[in-house]
Design an enzyme around this catalytic site. Structure first.
Site, PDB file in Angstrom:
ATOM      1  N   THR A   1       0.788  -1.210   0.000  1.00  0.00           N
ATOM      2  CA  THR A   1       0.000   0.000   0.000  1.00  0.00           C
ATOM      3  C   THR A   1       0.798   1.225   0.000  1.00  0.00           C
ATOM      4  O   THR A   1       1.843   1.254   0.515  1.00  0.00           O
ATOM      5  CB  THR A   1      -0.791   0.134   1.273  1.00  0.00           C
ATOM      6  OG1 THR A   1      -1.636  -0.867   1.300  1.00  0.00           O
ATOM      7  CG2 THR A   1      -1.564   1.367   1.329  1.00  0.00           C
TER       8      THR A   1
ATOM      9  N   CYS B   1      -4.951  -1.791   5.120  1.00  0.00           N
ATOM     10  CA  CYS B   1      -4.075  -2.258   4.036  1.00  0.00           C
ATOM     11  C   CYS B   1      -3.176  -3.385   4.539  1.00  0.00           C
ATOM     12  O   CYS B   1      -3.657  -4.352   5.098  1.00  0.00           O
ATOM     13  CB  CYS B   1      -3.297  -1.087   3.455  1.00  0.00           C
ATOM     14  SG  CYS B   1      -2.546  -1.476   1.862  1.00  0.00           S
TER      15      CYS B   1
END
Length: 605
Positions: A2, A333
């Site tokens: 991410t 994430c």
């Protein structure tokens, strides 16, 4: 994997200029990687009158075909190639005839692209012709990329490479071809060029293209300002406990695990868009794990270290401080991937410390992950392992934060690369101060062994979802053994964790599951405060969670506004009874070490 952004263009809507700074419009487009322009001849080159008199529209397609052939080396069906060529010749002829008659404005390709929106492009016939011919040739290259025969990943890589080349070749990216930049240089008597060269030199010293005025922000001063204290630290993380904003708090504390790629304060940019502050204001005794930014002394850290010595350790400390047997948890994430792994390890040990688990834009099933898939194959993972991994000949290494930042920027080069090249260097405009882009540039390193394990066992081999396939922290992992109810969120326009990929987590867990989808991208979808009443979200009530995400979407109801209130109601249902808020952070064993945001978040890559 991410980033954060990981800052989408829509994320800029929530960005805040620094106090006292002038406002400027959000990033505009232009894409790719620095590449020569001449291979595409007609892609951006301005034709002379003699060239216009003798050239033929077919010459442009021949140049395009040569360029594309050099890119792909694969085959296109003859019928598809003929159709693309016919369409190109038709449009090129119309554009050519219009240009010879001096009426480019009547050509079939209007200047609607944001890169050519300035009147300086449309008011100059040569520039208007050049821009429209570039757009036609760019579209043709993209059509050819779509028609290639080959394996799916190879085709995706060709599309990506072609798009990068096309975006880099835009005439707007070159001072000699950009009438808007040229006009500004004349108006300012060369001052814009001088400023642009100074900003280019400054960025060369920094090692990256500036996306914001980095001097306008300071962590703890005008970002990450929610009041709290560091109550625990080890070599991996600091644990922050936030000061209650309500007289009563829920009996079960709440632990957030942010991604270890970038810093935790994406969840605490400003008071009015802080998910951390929102959770505190809802009556949750909130703790956040703030990761250390790894340096050379940390390059040996493994995935197991992150799970055992960070996430599991943080869970235990929060239990000790609060006295609660169970806590509520959230992972964002890759932080969500780590959290789920940790709870899976604890489940294998017969422990179930989580009363609930929230996963925001998190990958658990890595079957199909959008654009990031094109970068991952056996050859790439092996190359990383022999250069950064534990068995590397020279020992483990660090994946530098700037490499990650550059990779994520080129996933959206129009918004995150070429926009700034044109504005900063060709026009001499200083980038405006935006908090989200400041966070986006505050990169973090990753230890090679941890990163290599993550690449191989998730993105490449997709083993996390398979019961018993992986051994983590000495335990066989089976995520279906996690008993905590799960709230799963995905963003509809997310290019890093596509919403369908986030949804697939519903098929891995066996406990009570809720899925909600929000509008916008990876960051802007998550950071969508309820007070703003922006965008929308989708819920399906008590509907079943079919294996096919499109079936879920067909049954879902779109509602206006943020998804935060839906989540807050769900979280409150698992938080227990209310009790008086603590008067001081930590407890006798875990005393306050320093005020939030702490030292670790201040460390630069």
């Amino acid at each position: 994997m991410t980033r954060r952004t990981r800052a989408s263009a829509s994320a800029g809507e929530e960005s805040k200029p620094a106090p006292g700074a002038s406002k400027r419009r959000n990033p505009r487009g232009a894409s790719a990687s620095p590449t020569r322009q001449e291979p595409l001849g007609a892609l951006g080159a301005q034709p002379s009158e003699e060239a216009q008199a003798h050239a033929k529209p077919g010459d442009g397609f021949a140049d395009i075909w040569k360029t594309f052939s050099a890119f792909s080396g694969l085959q296109i069906p003859v019928s598809a190639l003929a159709a693309v060529q016919s369409d190109y010749l038709k449009q090129a002829t119309e554009l050519w005839n219009a240009s010879l008659q001096g009426s480019v404005a009547e050509a079939p390709q209007p200047l609607k692209d944001r890169r050519f929106a300035s009147p300086a492009w449309s008011s100059n016939p040569a520039s208007a012709f050049m821009a429209q011919l570039y757009l036609l040739n760019a579209k043709t290259l993209q059509q050819l990329a779509e028609k290639v025969e080959g394996e799916d990943k190879t085709k995706a890589r060709i599309r990506f490479a072609v798009q990068q080349f096309v975006d880099a070749a835009s005439p707007s990216n070159f001072l000699a071809l950009n009438p808007e930049a040229q006009a500004l240089a004349l108006q300012s008597k060369g001052e814009s060029i001088a400023k642009g060269m100074q900003q280019l030199w400054d960025d060369l010293q920094r090692g990256h293209v500036s996306q914001t005025d980095e001097s306008a922000f300071e962590v703890g001063r005008n970002v990450a300002t929610t009041a709290g204290d560091v109550v625990f630290e080890n070599e991996f993380f600091q644990l922050i406990e936030y000061k209650p904003l309500t007289e009563q708090v829920y009996e079960r504390p709440f632990l957030m695990v942010p991604p270890c790629i970038n810093k935790y304060y994406i969840l605490d940019l400003q008071p009015d868009n802080s998910l951390i502050r929102y959770a505190v204001s809802q009556g949750h005794r909130t703790f956040v794990l703030s990761w250390r930014n790894p340096d050379e002394g940390c390059k040996h850290w493994t995935w197991d270290d992150y799970v055992e010595s960070a996430v599991i350790q943080a869970i235990g400390v929060v239990q000790d401080i609060s006295g609660a047997k169970q806590i509520d948890t959230l992972g964002f994430c890759v932080g969500g991937t780590l959290l789920a792994t940790a709870l899976g390890v604890l489940a294998a040990r017969g422990q179930h410390p989580a009363a609930s688990m929230t996963l925001l834009t998190t990958l658990i099933d890595f079957s199909s992950n959008g654009i990031l898939d094109i970068f991952v194959d056996e050859a790439l993972v092996h190359q990383r392992e022999v250069t950064l991994g534990p068995q590397a000949p020279s020992g483990p290494g660090l994946l530098k934060g700037q490499e990650l930042a550059t990779t994520f920027s080129f996933l959206r080069p129009n918004d995150l690369v070429w926009n700034y090249v044109v504005a900063n260097y060709l026009k001499g405009e200083a980038p405006p101060p935006f908090d989200l882009l400041y966070w986006n540039g505050d990169s973090t390193n990753l230890p090679g062994p941890m990163y290599c394990w993550y690449l191989r066992h998730t993105y490449l081999q997709n083993e996390l979802k398979l019961p018993g396939q992986l051994t983590v922290c000495g335990e066989q992992l089976d995520l279906s053994k996690i008993q905590a109810p799960v709230f799963i969120y995905g963003s509809r326009e997310d290019h890093i964790v596509p919403w369908e990929a986030a949804y697939r987590s519903t098929q891995v867990f066996s406990s009570e599951r809720t899925f909600v989808m929000g509008a916008s991208g990876h960051i802007a979808g998550v950071i969508n405060p309820a007070s703003k009443n922006k965008r929308s979200h989708w819920v399906a009530g008590n509907a079943q969670l079919p294996a096919n995400p499109e079936q879920w979407l067909a049954a879902a109801e779109e509602r206006a506004g943020s998804w935060w209130p839906v989540w807050a109601e769900w979280l409150a249902s698992h938080a227990g009874a209310l009790k008086p808020a603590p008067k001081a952070p930590g407890n006798r064993k875990y005393k306050a070490i320093e005020p939030a945001p702490g030292r670790y978040v201040q460390q630069k890559a």
